[in-house]
Design an enzyme around this catalytic site. Sequence first.
Site, PDB file in Angstrom:
ATOM      1  N   ASP A 245       0.869  -1.179   0.000  1.00  0.00           N
ATOM      2  CA  ASP A 245       0.000   0.000   0.000  1.00  0.00           C
ATOM      3  C   ASP A 245       0.901   1.224   0.000  1.00  0.00           C
ATOM      4  OD1 ASP A 245      -2.190   1.663   0.081  1.00  0.00           O
ATOM      5  OD2 ASP A 245      -2.747   1.217   2.150  1.00  0.00           O
ATOM      6  N   SER A 246       0.334   2.359  -0.328  1.00  0.00           N
ATOM      7  CA  SER A 246       1.155   3.570  -0.310  1.00  0.00           C
ATOM      8  C   SER A 246       1.460   4.023   1.104  1.00  0.00           C
ATOM      9  CB  SER A 246       0.464   4.700  -1.086  1.00  0.00           C
ATOM     10  OG  SER A 246      -0.761   5.054  -0.459  1.00  0.00           O
TER      11      SER A 246
ATOM     12  N   CYS B 288      -5.745  -2.210  -0.089  1.00  0.00           N
ATOM     13  CA  CYS B 288      -6.083  -0.836  -0.492  1.00  0.00           C
ATOM     14  C   CYS B 288      -7.170  -0.937  -1.545  1.00  0.00           C
ATOM     15  CB  CYS B 288      -4.844  -0.139  -1.054  1.00  0.00           C
ATOM     16  SG  CYS B 288      -5.183   1.470  -1.809  1.00  0.00           S
ATOM     17  N   ASN B 289      -8.312  -0.325  -1.285  1.00  0.00           N
ATOM     18  CA  ASN B 289      -9.416  -0.376  -2.241  1.00  0.00           C
ATOM     19  C   ASN B 289      -9.058   0.333  -3.537  1.00  0.00           C
ATOM     20  OD1 ASN B 289     -10.712  -0.344   0.680  1.00  0.00           O
ATOM     21  ND2 ASN B 289     -12.101  -1.453  -0.662  1.00  0.00           N
TER      22      ASN B 289
ATOM     23  N   CYS C 299     -12.300   2.290   2.657  1.00  0.00           N
ATOM     24  CA  CYS C 299     -10.879   2.578   2.510  1.00  0.00           C
ATOM     25  C   CYS C 299     -10.187   1.928   3.696  1.00  0.00           C
ATOM     26  CB  CYS C 299     -10.615   4.080   2.488  1.00  0.00           C
ATOM     27  SG  CYS C 299      -8.856   4.534   2.599  1.00  0.00           S
TER      28      CYS C 299
END
Length: 276
Positions: A7-8, A70-71, A177
């Site tokens: 994920d970021s 992560c959506n 989220c």
Amino acid sequence: MTVALIDSGLGLLPTAGWLRRLAPSADLLLLLDPDGMPWGSKSAQFVTERLLAAGEIAVERGAQGLVVPCNTATVTAIDALRANFEPGIPVVGTVPAIKPAAGAGAPVAVWATVRTTESDYQKRLIAEHAGGVPVFPVACPGLAEAVDRGDTVATDRAIAAAIEQTPRACSSIVLGCTHYPLVAEQIMRGLPAATLYDSAEAVARQTLRRIGTHPGESGEPGRVDVILSGRPGALPPAASRYPVGRALATAAAVPPDFLTPAVSAPHSRSDTLLLE
């Protein structure tokens, strides 16, 4: 066994926490992208390239499964990640818990990033899994970013704006989220009568199933390693604002109530198929 989560930012913490709870001996590799975050405002090509690069690093380090908690990244690039790594390495995406929330029978609000809210992917999920229950998408600009910074003032402001957009009839709130479960307590303060739903536990259980590991297997506590935009590092300081972040930062056991009061409802088989 090594499971990599990509994920970021801190949105990977809830799913990592559930993996730690369900399979304490698993090694976790947390791949964050501080140089490229937030992904929500980036192009699909940018997000896809970052995911693929992180996936390559994870596989080089022995990951037996890749999770995209992560959506937005799932909406944008999960197909590319699967095309590159499956069938050899299982890839598990994230699906909002729309079906279990709609199962309560009351109108549902789906809180998500602007990009996910506008996506055909979310619209399709609502059409296919809401079962005729009214569903109201609620975009939450700035909330994920505030959670990533550990900025409680900005978080409360973004939550208040989302509550203002949420119809009063909605007693079920889907946290669409993966950052949002980290601030479930703050959300509940503004919506004390609501039930929150998130999919972190379902994603963790699906990951273990795809890898072929059963929950509850004992052994020595697994490692928790962090990669920051391709470089070995540590969880950012903001992670320490959340119980699950503090536990993962020290490779400690995750506390039983690390995500309460959110409801982490297991998905039905049809939802599980979307996670695969």
